[in-house]
Scaffold this motif. Structure first.
Motif, PDB file in Angstrom:
ATOM      1  N   GLY A  85       0.805  -1.218   0.000  1.00 47.10           N
ATOM      2  CA  GLY A  85       0.000   0.000   0.000  1.00 47.10           C
ATOM      3  C   GLY A  85       0.833   1.259   0.000  1.00 47.10           C
ATOM      4  N   GLN A  86       2.139   1.104   0.254  1.00 42.71           N
ATOM      5  CA  GLN A  86       3.042   2.249   0.214  1.00 42.71           C
ATOM      6  C   GLN A  86       4.110   2.027  -0.856  1.00 42.71           C
ATOM      7  OE1 GLN A  86       4.430   4.003   3.957  1.00 42.71           O
ATOM      8  NE2 GLN A  86       3.144   2.544   5.058  1.00 42.71           N
ATOM      9  N   THR A  87       4.576   3.146  -1.413  1.00 42.83           N
ATOM     10  CA  THR A  87       5.683   3.118  -2.360  1.00 42.83           C
ATOM     11  C   THR A  87       6.856   3.845  -1.736  1.00 42.83           C
ATOM     12  OG1 THR A  87       4.164   3.142  -4.245  1.00 42.83           O
ATOM     13  CG2 THR A  87       6.460   3.729  -4.685  1.00 42.83           C
ATOM     14  N   VAL A  88       7.983   3.172  -1.617  1.00 43.75           N
ATOM     15  CA  VAL A  88       9.189   3.763  -1.054  1.00 43.75           C
ATOM     16  C   VAL A  88      10.230   3.836  -2.171  1.00 43.75           C
ATOM     17  CG1 VAL A  88      10.979   3.591   0.712  1.00 43.75           C
ATOM     18  CG2 VAL A  88       8.641   2.812   1.210  1.00 43.75           C
ATOM     19  N   THR A  89      10.717   5.040  -2.413  1.00 45.00           N
ATOM     20  CA  THR A  89      11.632   5.288  -3.519  1.00 45.00           C
ATOM     21  C   THR A  89      12.891   5.963  -3.000  1.00 45.00           C
ATOM     22  OG1 THR A  89       9.671   5.675  -4.895  1.00 45.00           O
ATOM     23  CG2 THR A  89      11.785   6.274  -5.850  1.00 45.00           C
ATOM     24  N   ILE A  90      14.023   5.703  -3.645  1.00 52.82           N
ATOM     25  CA  ILE A  90      15.280   6.380  -3.330  1.00 52.82           C
ATOM     26  C   ILE A  90      15.549   7.380  -4.449  1.00 52.82           C
ATOM     27  CG2 ILE A  90      17.712   6.100  -2.761  1.00 52.82           C
ATOM     28  CD1 ILE A  90      15.829   4.655  -0.844  1.00 52.82           C
ATOM     29  N   VAL A 105      11.990   8.470  -0.014  1.00 53.03           N
ATOM     30  CA  VAL A 105      10.749   9.198  -0.281  1.00 53.03           C
ATOM     31  C   VAL A 105       9.594   8.209  -0.232  1.00 53.03           C
ATOM     32  CG1 VAL A 105       9.469  10.512  -2.012  1.00 53.03           C
ATOM     33  CG2 VAL A 105      11.885  10.983  -1.649  1.00 53.03           C
ATOM     34  N   ILE A 106       8.498   8.608   0.417  1.00 52.45           N
ATOM     35  CA  ILE A 106       7.371   7.699   0.683  1.00 52.45           C
ATOM     36  C   ILE A 106       6.089   8.258   0.077  1.00 52.45           C
ATOM     37  CG2 ILE A 106       5.923   6.741   2.524  1.00 52.45           C
ATOM     38  CD1 ILE A 106       8.494   6.971   4.325  1.00 52.45           C
ATOM     39  N   ALA A 107       5.300   7.380  -0.518  1.00 49.48           N
ATOM     40  CA  ALA A 107       3.976   7.751  -1.015  1.00 49.48           C
ATOM     41  C   ALA A 107       2.971   6.704  -0.557  1.00 49.48           C
ATOM     42  CB  ALA A 107       3.979   7.856  -2.534  1.00 49.48           C
ATOM     43  N   GLY A 108       1.759   7.155  -0.288  1.00 47.18           N
ATOM     44  CA  GLY A 108       0.717   6.232   0.142  1.00 47.18           C
ATOM     45  C   GLY A 108      -0.352   6.955   0.930  1.00 47.18           C
ATOM     46  N   PRO A 109      -1.434   6.255   1.286  1.00 44.65           N
ATOM     47  CA  PRO A 109      -2.545   6.882   2.014  1.00 44.65           C
ATOM     48  C   PRO A 109      -2.205   7.234   3.455  1.00 44.65           C
ATOM     49  CG  PRO A 109      -2.890   4.522   1.821  1.00 44.65           C
ATOM     50  CD  PRO A 109      -1.697   4.844   0.980  1.00 44.65           C
TER      51      PRO A 109
END
Length: 483
Positions: free
Chosen positions: A312-317, A334-338
């Motif tokens: 449910g989350q996207t973690v990117t470098i 960097v984190i994306a998600g609800p």
């Protein structure tokens, strides 16, 4: 259940006599918890709290804090928990900055307007219906630890909490048979989400421990029989430092969770060997509602990493320009998600710098290993630039932990007129260990490049810590500058 605010009623309707929440002096069944929440809601309503307001609570960990949380939500209000260990000035700052309508606590404390004892006295108030609460309505204002100035209020809505709890429940495999032991402070989002909301949502129970004591912890676990607890590295370090001897009672624990700060692999191994309880280390921020990565409970667990991104989350470098880097390369996490916060209270510029196009810029440096596990290197602001070379304190700290006489280690940079910055290490020796700074320096020379070896190693009895239990590097820098 329509909304998390309905949880007390839903639990009471499902199984009124089952245990719900307890602390050192109080044990409440589901029905008793519901009644306490209803009573507290009536008291808060009588004190003027309405939908959209903020309720502040200045309390140490206890049942009343959880009751106040659900009572506020029942009225459609948000809650901001205040660290009772703060100075009067800091308490007034948070209660004023949050715009709190009511401040619950001991009336001897600064700014408190409602005695906590009044929460259970509702005879003079009519029943209060549950407010119509939307997922986008504000639920919590969690204040950061303020290492770079005044603390900032992190705005979390009900959708943030619902998403985060679902992720935690799934990742830990929680069900109605679980029993959470809360040892972290309830003014921190980890304590609220991992140890209270998530277990209560699946029909499990929570016991709130009082002030943490390493010597008393084994007896507490034996008496309470929890299935899991969540703590910070400092707590595990204190448990490992206890004198050798039998520690009964840990058989009920199926897992222990570590967050808030990276935990050295050596410390994880020492704890697991001694207590026989697996540690799953995770990573997250208040701005991300708690956790973004976690080592799998069922394995494989990889000490030295903080696990894989939660579903449910996207973690990117990313690089400094925000572009994703190649696999294995260092960059900002960097984190994306609800679970990403709504923003900082009253700080639109700070919010715009931190949440860019819906992505939370954490300020942490890391990379993914070949198996997709996140390896944290350090905070960007903690990086030391020595003569043009980038040094990450965590690498030096991990090298120090390889020495058996090292119990805790923390490295900070101090100004140098020639090199710009140089590293200084603070070390807490292991109990009973005899070690000198010179021996530790020689050890570092054997495992680190010469430019990474600390220019000084300070032996100390304990580390300064912030209210959450993290080592306070701001204070260490001030101490190191006088070395």
């Amino acid at each position: 259940m329509r909304h998390i605010a309905d949880l007390p009623d839903a639990r009471a309707a499902s199984d009124p006599h089952a245990p719900c929440v307890a602390d050192d002096t109080t044990t409440l069944s589901n029905a008793e918890f519901r009644d306490r929440v209803h009573a507290a809601g009536a008291v808060l309503h009588g004190a003027g709290v309405r939908a959209g307001d903020v309720v502040a609570v200045v309390l140490a960990n206890r049942v009343e804090l959880v009751v106040a949380l659900f009572a506020a939500w029942r009225l459609g209000a948000a809650l901001t928990p205040v660290n009772p260990g703060l100075t009067d000035d800091d308490i007034l700052y948070q209660t004023t900055d949050s715009g709190a309508t009511v401040v619950i606590g001991d009336t001897a404390r600064a700014g408190v307007t409602l005695d906590v004892a009044a929460l259970s006295r509702s005879e003079s108030h009519a029943p209060v219906p549950v407010a119509e609460t939307d997922g986008s309505d504000l639920a919590l204002i969690i204040y950061t630890s303020g290492t770079t100035g005044r603390p900032k209020g992190v705005l979390l809505d009900h959708d943030n909490l619902a998403a985060m709890c679902t992720m935690i429940i799934d990742a830990l495999g929680l069900d109605e048979t679980d029993h959470s032991l809360l040892v972290l402070p309830l003014f921190h989002v980890n304590g609220i989400v991992v140890s209270v909301l998530s277990p209560l949502l699946v029909g499990a129970r929570t016991t709130i421990a009082g002030r943490f004591s390493a010597t008393a912890f084994s007896g507490l676990v034996e008496r309470v029989r929890p299935t899991y607890f969540s703590a910070v590295p400092a707590i595990y370090a204190m448990l490992v430092a206890l004198p050798e001897g039998p520690r009964p009672g840990f058989e009920s624990l199926r897992v222990a969770i570590c967050g808030a700060a990276p935990m050295p692999a050596e410390l994880i191994a020492r704890f697991e060997h001694r207590y026989g309880v697996p540690i799953v280390e995770g990573y997250g921020l208040s701005e991300g509602t708690c956790a973004s990565t976690l080592n799998p409970v069922a394995g494989p667990r990889k000490p030295g990493t903080v696990g894989r991104p939660l579903p449910g989350q996207t973690v990117t470098i990313v690089d400094p320009g925000g572009t994703p880097v190649a696999a294995g390369e260092l960059g900002e996490v960097v984190i994306a998600g609800p679970n990403v916060m709504r923003g900082y209270l009253g700080k639109s510029e700070e919010t715009a710098k931190t949440v860019v196009d819906g992505r939370l810029h954490t300020g942490d440096v890391g990379h993914f290993d070949a198996d997709g596990y996140l390896v944290l290197i350090d905070r960007i602001k903690d990086m030391i630039i020595r003569g043009g070379e980038n040094l990450y304190p965590k690498e030096i700290e991990n090298a120090l932990y390889l020495h058996p006489a090292v119990h805790e280690a923390a490295v900070v940079g101090i100004p140098d007129p020639v090199l710009g910055e140089v590293p200084v290490a603070h070390v807490v020796p292991a109990p009973g260990a005899a070690v000198t700074a010179e021996q530790l320096t020689a050890h570092c020379r054997g495992v680190l490049a010469a430019f990474k070896v600390p220019v000084a190693i300070v032996l100390t009895g304990e580390m300064p810590r912030n209210p959450v239990g993290k080592i306070d590097k701001k204070r260490l820098r001030a101490l190191a500058a006088r070395v």
